[in-house]
Motif scaffolding. Structure first.
Motif, mmCIF file in Angstrom:
data_model
loop_
_atom_site.group_PDB
_atom_site.id
_atom_site.type_symbol
_atom_site.label_atom_id
_atom_site.label_comp_id
_atom_site.label_asym_id
_atom_site.label_seq_id
_atom_site.Cartn_x
_atom_site.Cartn_y
_atom_site.Cartn_z
ATOM 1 N N ASN A 31 -12.050 -16.124 -9.892
ATOM 2 C CA ASN A 31 -10.668 -16.231 -10.363
ATOM 3 C C ASN A 31 -9.713 -16.375 -9.184
ATOM 4 O O ASN A 31 -9.947 -15.798 -8.116
ATOM 5 N N LEU A 32 -8.657 -17.131 -9.398
ATOM 6 C CA LEU A 32 -7.533 -17.172 -8.469
ATOM 7 C C LEU A 32 -6.410 -16.370 -9.113
ATOM 8 O O LEU A 32 -5.913 -16.733 -10.185
ATOM 9 N N VAL A 33 -6.030 -15.264 -8.472
ATOM 10 C CA VAL A 33 -5.036 -14.374 -9.073
ATOM 11 C C VAL A 33 -3.888 -14.136 -8.096
ATOM 12 O O VAL A 33 -4.009 -14.367 -6.888
ATOM 13 N N PHE A 34 -2.788 -13.623 -8.659
ATOM 14 C CA PHE A 34 -1.596 -13.336 -7.875
ATOM 15 C C PHE A 34 -1.240 -11.856 -8.076
ATOM 16 O O PHE A 34 -0.552 -11.504 -9.033
ATOM 17 N N PRO A 35 -1.750 -10.997 -7.177
ATOM 18 C CA PRO A 35 -1.522 -9.564 -7.338
ATOM 19 C C PRO A 35 -0.085 -9.173 -6.957
ATOM 20 O O PRO A 35 0.554 -9.796 -6.109
ATOM 21 N N MET A 36 0.399 -8.115 -7.602
ATOM 22 C CA MET A 36 1.702 -7.527 -7.295
ATOM 23 C C MET A 36 1.568 -6.012 -7.384
ATOM 24 O O MET A 36 1.101 -5.494 -8.396
ATOM 25 N N HIS A 37 1.965 -5.337 -6.307
ATOM 26 C CA HIS A 37 1.881 -3.880 -6.269
ATOM 27 C C HIS A 37 3.172 -3.290 -5.713
ATOM 28 O O HIS A 37 3.804 -3.896 -4.832
ATOM 29 N N PHE A 38 3.531 -2.130 -6.223
ATOM 30 C CA PHE A 38 4.527 -1.301 -5.565
ATOM 31 C C PHE A 38 3.766 -0.292 -4.714
ATOM 32 O O PHE A 38 2.947 0.470 -5.225
ATOM 33 N N GLU A 39 4.014 -0.338 -3.425
ATOM 34 C CA GLU A 39 3.328 0.555 -2.486
ATOM 35 C C GLU A 39 4.325 1.579 -1.969
ATOM 36 O O GLU A 39 5.430 1.218 -1.550
ATOM 37 N N PHE A 40 3.939 2.836 -2.010
ATOM 38 C CA PHE A 40 4.837 3.869 -1.498
ATOM 39 C C PHE A 40 4.052 4.872 -0.675
ATOM 40 O O PHE A 40 2.845 5.038 -0.825
ATOM 41 N N GLY A 41 4.772 5.534 0.223
ATOM 42 C CA GLY A 41 4.176 6.488 1.134
ATOM 43 C C GLY A 41 4.987 6.579 2.414
ATOM 44 O O GLY A 41 5.880 5.747 2.662
ATOM 45 N N PRO A 42 4.707 7.570 3.247
ATOM 46 C CA PRO A 42 5.487 7.758 4.469
ATOM 47 C C PRO A 42 5.221 6.673 5.500
ATOM 48 O O PRO A 42 4.211 5.968 5.452
ATOM 49 N N SER A 43 6.146 6.515 6.414
ATOM 50 C CA SER A 43 5.991 5.573 7.518
ATOM 51 C C SER A 43 6.748 6.098 8.732
ATOM 52 O O SER A 43 7.540 7.039 8.625
ATOM 53 N N LYS A 44 6.502 5.490 9.864
ATOM 54 C CA LYS A 44 7.182 5.865 11.101
ATOM 55 C C LYS A 44 8.164 4.770 11.513
ATOM 56 O O LYS A 44 7.862 3.589 11.378
ATOM 57 N N LYS A 45 9.312 5.181 12.002
ATOM 58 C CA LYS A 45 10.298 4.226 12.484
ATOM 59 C C LYS A 45 10.246 4.198 14.009
ATOM 60 O O LYS A 45 10.390 5.220 14.672
ATOM 61 N N ILE A 46 10.022 3.008 14.537
ATOM 62 C CA ILE A 46 9.947 2.815 15.977
ATOM 63 C C ILE A 46 11.190 2.046 16.408
ATOM 64 O O ILE A 46 11.404 0.911 15.968
ATOM 65 N N GLU A 47 12.002 2.654 17.256
ATOM 66 C CA GLU A 47 13.270 2.054 17.658
ATOM 67 C C GLU A 47 13.246 1.644 19.125
ATOM 68 O O GLU A 47 12.758 2.371 19.990
ATOM 69 N N HIS A 48 13.784 0.461 19.394
ATOM 70 C CA HIS A 48 13.953 -0.060 20.742
ATOM 71 C C HIS A 48 15.412 -0.483 20.912
ATOM 72 O O HIS A 48 16.197 -0.445 19.955
ATOM 73 N N ASP A 49 15.756 -0.890 22.105
ATOM 74 C CA ASP A 49 17.145 -1.267 22.370
ATOM 75 C C ASP A 49 17.585 -2.458 21.525
ATOM 76 O O ASP A 49 18.721 -2.510 21.047
ATOM 77 N N LYS A 50 16.678 -3.426 21.331
ATOM 78 C CA LYS A 50 17.070 -4.673 20.677
ATOM 79 C C LYS A 50 16.441 -4.879 19.306
ATOM 80 O O LYS A 50 16.703 -5.884 18.652
ATOM 81 N N TYR A 51 15.608 -3.966 18.872
ATOM 82 C CA TYR A 51 14.986 -4.115 17.553
ATOM 83 C C TYR A 51 14.395 -2.779 17.128
ATOM 84 O O TYR A 51 14.246 -1.843 17.930
ATOM 85 N N PHE A 52 14.047 -2.694 15.833
ATOM 86 C CA PHE A 52 13.303 -1.540 15.328
ATOM 87 C C PHE A 52 12.302 -2.022 14.288
ATOM 88 O O PHE A 52 12.445 -3.089 13.695
ATOM 89 N N ARG A 53 11.253 -1.219 14.090
ATOM 90 C CA ARG A 53 10.221 -1.540 13.130
ATOM 91 C C ARG A 53 9.766 -0.266 12.421
ATOM 92 O O ARG A 53 9.773 0.814 12.999
ATOM 93 N N TYR A 54 9.342 -0.446 11.155
ATOM 94 C CA TYR A 54 8.657 0.611 10.424
ATOM 95 C C TYR A 54 7.162 0.312 10.468
ATOM 96 O O TYR A 54 6.740 -0.840 10.337
ATOM 97 N N THR A 55 6.351 1.339 10.626
ATOM 98 C CA THR A 55 4.906 1.154 10.630
ATOM 99 C C THR A 55 4.248 2.189 9.732
ATOM 100 O O THR A 55 4.691 3.344 9.672
ATOM 101 N N THR A 56 3.207 1.768 9.035
ATOM 102 C CA THR A 56 2.441 2.680 8.186
ATOM 103 C C THR A 56 1.064 2.959 8.767
ATOM 104 O O THR A 56 0.179 3.451 8.058
ATOM 105 N N HIS A 57 0.882 2.655 10.041
ATOM 106 C CA HIS A 57 -0.394 2.953 10.688
ATOM 107 C C HIS A 57 -0.622 4.460 10.714
ATOM 108 O O HIS A 57 0.290 5.243 10.966
ATOM 109 N N ASN A 58 -1.877 4.836 10.402
ATOM 110 C CA ASN A 58 -2.281 6.253 10.359
ATOM 111 C C ASN A 58 -1.454 7.054 9.353
ATOM 112 O O ASN A 58 -1.143 8.221 9.574
#
Length: 353
Positions: free
Chosen positions: A240-267
């Motif tokens: 089958n060829l399918v198109f999945p859709m999920h709502f994903e929730f859980g904690p994450s870490k915010k990594i901030e730098h001088d010119k950008y920031f990112r959220y990561t869910t690693h570990n």
């Protein structure tokens, strides 16, 4: 064959190095990758020289060139490869010095990522391939990312009115495989607790009947019947060829730098709840058996009255990039049957960014 294998290995390594080098990683890690690329350059050029020399020797054996010409050609090839090593490694050394001199997240804007040399022309020269890429300024906030999705595990079907224990399919032998791409978008501007995950996947669901049975299609009815000979393998594969859709929730870490920031869910733990919809793109049955001592393999491609449209529920519980994954087809496996069967799967899922 060995020459082709060497080229495949070299090009895969080169592409891997270039891909990793383009990611948002620390300068120290980028320097390590560049140092590995420097060693790879030397290996590449030596391999290319070795093949050129073999080609020249073959021309000499075939009488197409003289001994003096072969010596001169080998000398020119060796000089060319030595200069290639010198020039290419100098570029790497300059990039390393550039990274050492600047802050984390510095992007070289020369816009050039390249892989050189993957094949030999009919004259023995190396044909290079150049992959151009644009280095853009790092976005301050990137709300959408992508993952490669791979899932494997056990597959079966729930027959209407019966328990899963009474399934006519083997529990250990029936398996599924899913491969696709998923995009993940942060729902809220100031929080990464909830993400919307969507994409497309190829789902391959396999069912192996018990008791020496196989699938038989009689008009609009598909049923299991005993095979007249002893089966060594009986399997129905629905793709089958399918198109999945999920709502994903859980904690994450915010990594901030001088010119950008990112959220990561690693570990981090995460839970995904949702479903999928799509359509059947192929159904086939595989049978293996023996007749008078001769082994026979049948691959029968028919629709077997499987549902054209598929839809269902799915979910996963993950830590980092590894999850326990389950999916259940709300659409029946076979359409317009007296008794419905619904495919069910459980296994392990990997979401690799």
């Amino acid at each position: 064959m060995r020459t082709i294998t060497r080229y495949i290995v070299l090009i895969v390594l080169s592409l891997s190095v270039q891909f990793i080098n383009a990611q948002n990683i620390k300068n120290s890690e980028r320097i390590r990758v560049l140092e590995e690329e420097r060693e790879l350059i030397v290996t590449q050029e030596r391999e290319f020289l070795k093949d050129e020399v073999e080609y020249i020797n073959k021309q000499l054996e075939d009488g197409k060139i003289t001994q003096e010409e072969s010596v001169q050609l080998k000398k020119e090839a060796a000089e060319r490869r030595a200069l290639n090593i010198e020039n290419r490694t100098a570029i790497i050394d300059n990039k390393i010095e550039l990274l050492k001199r600047n802050e984390e997240g510095y992007i070289d804007n020369d816009g050039d990522t390249s892989v050189t040399g993957i094949s030999i022309s009919d004259r023995g020269s190396i044909i290079g391939i150049k992959v151009k890429g644009k280095n853009k300024p790092r976005k301050y906030d990137r709300r959408t990312s992508s993952d490669l999705v791979l899932a494997v595990g056990f597959n079966n079907a729930i027959v209407d009115g019966e328990k899963l224990d009474d399934s006519p399919y083997k529990f250990g032998g029936s398996r599924f495989l899913e491969l696709g791409i998923a995009w993940k978008t942060r729902v809220f501007k100031e929080s990464n607790f909830l993400r919307f995950k969507y994409g497309f996947s190829f789902q391959m669901n396999g069912l192996k009947p018990t008791n020496n049975q196989y699938f038989v299609m009689n008009g609009n009815e598909t049923s299991l019947e005993e095979f007249p000979s002893e089966l060594t393998k009986s399997k129905l594969l629905v793709t089958n060829l399918v198109f999945p859709m999920h709502f994903e929730f859980g904690p994450s870490k915010k990594i901030e730098h001088d010119k950008y920031f990112r959220y990561t869910t690693h570990n981090q733990f995460k839970i995904g709840i949702g479903g999928y919809a799509g359509f059947n793109i192929g159904t086939r049955q595989k049978l293996k058996y023996s007749i008078n001592g001769d082994k026979v393999k049948d691959r029968i491609k028919r629709d077997y009255n499987t549902s054209n449209l598929v839809y269902g529920l799915s979910g996963y519980i993950a830590f980092d990039d590894v999850a326990v994954y389950a999916k259940y087809d709300l659409s029946p496996l076979f359409k317009d049957q007296v008794i419905d069967q619904n495919n069910i799967s459980i296994g392990v899922r990997f979401d690799m960014d």
